[in-house]
Design a protein around this motif. Structure first.
Motif, PDB file in Angstrom:
ATOM      1  N   THR A 250       0.828  -1.199   0.000  1.00  0.00           N
ATOM      2  CA  THR A 250       0.000   0.000   0.000  1.00  0.00           C
ATOM      3  C   THR A 250       0.866   1.253   0.000  1.00  0.00           C
ATOM      4  O   THR A 250       0.537   2.252  -0.619  1.00  0.00           O
ATOM      5  CB  THR A 250      -0.911   0.011   1.241  1.00  0.00           C
TER       6      THR A 250
ATOM      7  N   TYR B  43       0.168   1.676  -5.121  1.00  0.00           N
ATOM      8  CA  TYR B  43      -1.028   2.154  -4.423  1.00  0.00           C
ATOM      9  C   TYR B  43      -0.804   3.501  -3.736  1.00  0.00           C
ATOM     10  O   TYR B  43      -1.738   4.260  -3.561  1.00  0.00           O
ATOM     11  CB  TYR B  43      -1.510   1.097  -3.423  1.00  0.00           C
TER      12      TYR B  43
ATOM     13  N   PRO C  32      -4.634  -4.035  -0.785  1.00  0.00           N
ATOM     14  CA  PRO C  32      -4.288  -2.622  -0.547  1.00  0.00           C
ATOM     15  C   PRO C  32      -5.484  -1.695  -0.695  1.00  0.00           C
ATOM     16  O   PRO C  32      -5.609  -0.719   0.048  1.00  0.00           O
ATOM     17  CB  PRO C  32      -3.238  -2.349  -1.616  1.00  0.00           C
ATOM     18  N   GLU C  33      -6.382  -1.998  -1.627  1.00  0.00           N
ATOM     19  CA  GLU C  33      -7.566  -1.156  -1.793  1.00  0.00           C
ATOM     20  C   GLU C  33      -8.391  -1.139  -0.517  1.00  0.00           C
ATOM     21  O   GLU C  33      -8.943  -0.106  -0.124  1.00  0.00           O
ATOM     22  CB  GLU C  33      -8.448  -1.665  -2.943  1.00  0.00           C
TER      23      GLU C  33
END
Lengths: 165, 411, 185
Positions: free
Chosen positions: C49, C54, C140-141
């Motif tokens: 992330t 990301y 990560p989202e």
């Protein structure tokens, strides 16, 4: 060298001191008395033809229903010269689970013996620092023994009815 | 720290006694961990330092002990794969496939050649992902944050490949006992080709930032060295042992999954220091890439799984239409498949070394005992010896270069 | 995200009026300094992330604070064992108010698949948690979604909340000392 040759060589070296030897899934397994274990492993390491130079794994097993042989210490030795593995087992009684430490032969055994002590309560005589390693020092039991539960005893939010227990 | 009454001797916390003349500054104790920016995980090292020089270190581990081995005694064989994911989570597929091979060895199943090659491709991708993370972290710890961002975009591509095979990125649960749940799909083929096309250049670009970088070399050479004898005594395996100059590799000594078919070299280092460990890993990435190319270009035709209905889930449409498939499906899901009594040890070359599985089966639904040989756990005990006498900053890069993964360390 | 237009304001010629509460909350929500307490698998996803793909710095969060003294958000990513529990609590206690906690992943939130003798069954047994992110590990989202939820909480938090009786009561349930009790008077 094949397993049968290895077996012959081991019998030639130790004779009666090998209680049992069998081939399980292309690995030779020998059983020795706990008091002999250290000496036999030492000789296996030092013998020029066998030269089991590497201790791959050391661990314990708990067999609560076999009386007098409740705990087992399993050594996985590896001879790089012959590309052969050997499993050495020593059974200990639950009342006095004590065996000589192999840390003086293989330094790598240090933590593996501590882990085995932590999990099974096996006492390795002559170990430089036999204390718990993975669990908290305050823990008052040896969790891998079969009689102890896996689940966290303090957990309240799991209702047994929903989890099939 | 207790000062000894006898005039010029100092007794350290581990019982070691030093004469005062050997000490330059004041002796201090530093808690390196459990939460420390440089530990990348939860480890505690209580360092006794003389100024900047480390005199000794006392380790505490077990901060994320999760009882894998006890957990494995309660689960059916196919449900143990998710536990193995969480051992070395930087290269989960190696753990998964190693476990499947262990069970296959117990069952006496031989898999088609295609499965072997598919496994090799997946495992070598995982090795690349594992080494990328370790080497980029060495860069971060020497002060080059850029080296963290470059390889991560390549890692994402490997994750995308995993996703095509199993739907997950990190904890993959990839493959099944007997093979894979599905064949490589067209998107996987396309993405793998794309990866094979772009990876070498991207890798060399990143590698170029560090490999012959004067600062990086000065910083890492001679940091945290270990000799071959000491490494062997401590049971090192994998890249860390090879960096010390011993060419032991499970893939060569006990080939599994048809590794004997491939042409690759085992890189070895000389000094066993941080730079050698970095270089060995970098070269292993290149070799893994070579293996992937060979395996992919010679991918045999055939089935993507062995015929083991007792363990390999049948197609969903067969479950609905075929009595036998329904029974097997039920048995697998409920963990009622029959397993022979026996014990096996199988090992694979994991990201960090020999990853072994010692499995004892009593014929029940779950293993009687399953012990993992976790390479991190075994070699991390050498860490105090490696850092004694060096500076604190060297201890940091030594820790990152031996690639200790907390999940694998603490089981 | 943080635009002044989001707030209820009174616009006049050359000035804007709002309450101090809202202005401070807006500022806080756009510069949350996280302390990553990454222990295991989720930590790797958290690294992803932070990574180039990301990119957490889009949310004013690129400054990873590895000291609890200078951070606002404790991100607990990974399994917390019983051995580690006191360490985590100590870290939380050391953080200055106001502070938030993001529990990333099944292990941190509930113990996850590790219902075992050694694993703490959710960090909310020892510290209060603001947002839970499910997943093993979360993508990560999902982590970003959790972070956005934290931002939302921060933006709508009253400046007085940390001095309130309710908040003190909450902390006392966890046997954590209230650090800002004096300021209340």
């Amino acid at each position: 060298m094949t397993n049968s040759e290895l077996s012959q060589a081991i019998y030639a070296l130790f004779g009666e001191r090998i209680a049992l030897s069998e081939e399980l899934y292309d690995t030779l397994v020998i059983e020795v008395a706990p008091k002999d274990a250290y000496e036999i492993i030492e000789q296996l390491k030092q013998d020029p033809a066998l030269s089991f130079n590497f201790l791959t794994l050391l661990g314990g097993v708990h067999y609560p229903e076999i009386e007098g042989r409740e705990l087992c210490v399993v050594y996985h030795l590896h001879s790089w010269k012959n590309a052969l593995r050997l499993r050495v087992k020593a059974y200990l009684p639950a009342e006095q689970p004590s065996i000589k430490s192999v840390t003086s032969l293989f330094e790598t055994a240090n933590w593996m013996e501590r882990e085995t002590y932590d999990f099974f309560g096996i006492n390795f005589e002559g170990h430089p620092n036999l204390t718990r390693i993975l669990n908290m020092d305050e823990m008052d039991y040896h969790p891998m023994l079969k009689q102890h539960p896996l689940e966290d005893a303090t957990r309240e939010d799991k209702d047994d009815r929903f989890f099939g227990r | 720290m207790k000062m000894n009454s006898t005039d010029n001797l100092i007794r350290l916390s581990n019982g070691q006694v030093l004469s005062k003349e050997t000490i330059d500054g004041d002796i201090a104790t530093i808690n390196f961990g459990p939460t420390h920016p440089a530990t990348h995980g939860i480890f505690q090292n209580i360092l006794t330092v003389d100024g900047e020089k480390i005199l000794n270190s006392v380790q505490t581990v077990g901060y994320i002990h999760r009882a894998f081995e006890k957990l494995a005694e309660r689960r059916p064989y196919n449900q143990i794969t998710p536990i193995t994911d969480r051992l070395n989570y930087c290269s989960s597929p190696i753990n998964n496939l190693g476990w499947h091979m262990t069970v296959e060895k117990l069952l006496g199943v031989s898999v088609p050649k295609r499965v072997d090659y598919m496994r090799v491709i997946i495992m070598e991708l995982a090795r690349i992902a594992d080494h990328l993370i370790c080497d980029s972290i060495i860069g971060v710890d020497t002060g080059a944050l850029t080296s963290f961002f470059y390889p991560f975009s390549e890692r994402e591509k490997i994750y995308e490949l995993y996703e095509e095979m199993c739907g997950a990125r990190l904890t993959t649960n990839i493959g099944r006992i007997g093979g894979f749940d599905k064949d490589f799909n067209p998107v996987f083929h396309q993405k793998l080709k794309e990866f094979m096309r772009t990876f070498p250049a991207a890798f060399e670009e990143w590698n170029g930032m560090l490999e012959r970088n004067r600062i990086f070399m000065d910083r890492t050479r001679g940091a945290g060295p270990i000799s071959a004898e000491r490494a062997l005594a401590y049971g090192f395996t994998g890249p860390n042992l090879r960096a010390a100059g011993v060419d032991y590799d499970v893939r060569v000594m006990h080939p599994y999954a048809s590794y004997e078919d491939f042409d690759f070299i085992i890189p070895v280092g000389v000094n066993g220091d941080t730079y050698d460990r970095f270089m060995v890993r970098q070269e292993e990435i290149r070799q893994s890439f070579r293996i992937i190319e060979q395996a992919y270009n010679n991918l045999p035709e055939g089935a993507f799984h062995a015929e083991v209905p007792e363990f390999f889930l049948p197609d969903k449409k067969d479950v609905y239409n075929n009595m036998e498939a329904l029974i097997y499906h039920f048995k697998i899901i409920m963990g009622e498949s029959e397993v022979p009594v026996g014990e096996v040890y199988h090992s694979v070359e994991g990201g960090n070394g020999e990853l072994g599985y010692y499995l004892i089966s009593d014929g029940g639904r779950s293993p009687y005992r399953l012990q993992f040989r976790r390479p991190c756990f075994i070699y991390y005990q050498a860490y105090p010896e490696m850092i004694t006498g060096s500076n604190i900053s060297d201890a940091v890069i030594t820790l990152s270069s031996i690639n200790v993964i907390a999940g694998e360390l603490d089981a | 995200m943080g635009k002044i237009e989001d707030l209820e304001v009174i616009n006049g010629e050359g000035y804007q009026l709002t309450t101090l509460d809202k202005a401070v909350a807006l500022a806080r929500s756009n510069s949350v300094w996280p302390l990553p307490f990454a222990t295991s698998c989720c930590g790797i996803e958290f690294m992803a992330t932070m990574g180039s793909m990301y990119d957490l710095s889009r949310f004013g969060m690129e400054r990873m604070s590895f000291t609890p003294r200078q951070s606002d958000l404790l991100i607990v990513a990974g399994t917390i064992s019983k051995k580690l529990g006191p360490v985590l609590q100590k870290v939380y206690e050391q953080m200055a108010e106001p502070k938030w906690v993001l529990s990333v992943g099944a292990c941190a939130s509930s113990g996850g698949i590790f219902d075992t003798y050694s694993v703490l069954q959710g960090i909310d047994r020892i510290i209060p948690v603001d947002v839970y992110v499910p997943g093993c590990p979360p993508r990560p989202e999902q982590i970003i979604d959790g972070v956005m939820n934290i931002h939302r909480l921060v933006k709508h938090e009253s400046m007085r909340r940390r001095y309130s009786q309710e908040y003190r009561h909450l902390l006392s349930e966890y046997k954590i000392e209230v650090t800002n009790a004096e300021n209340d008077k």
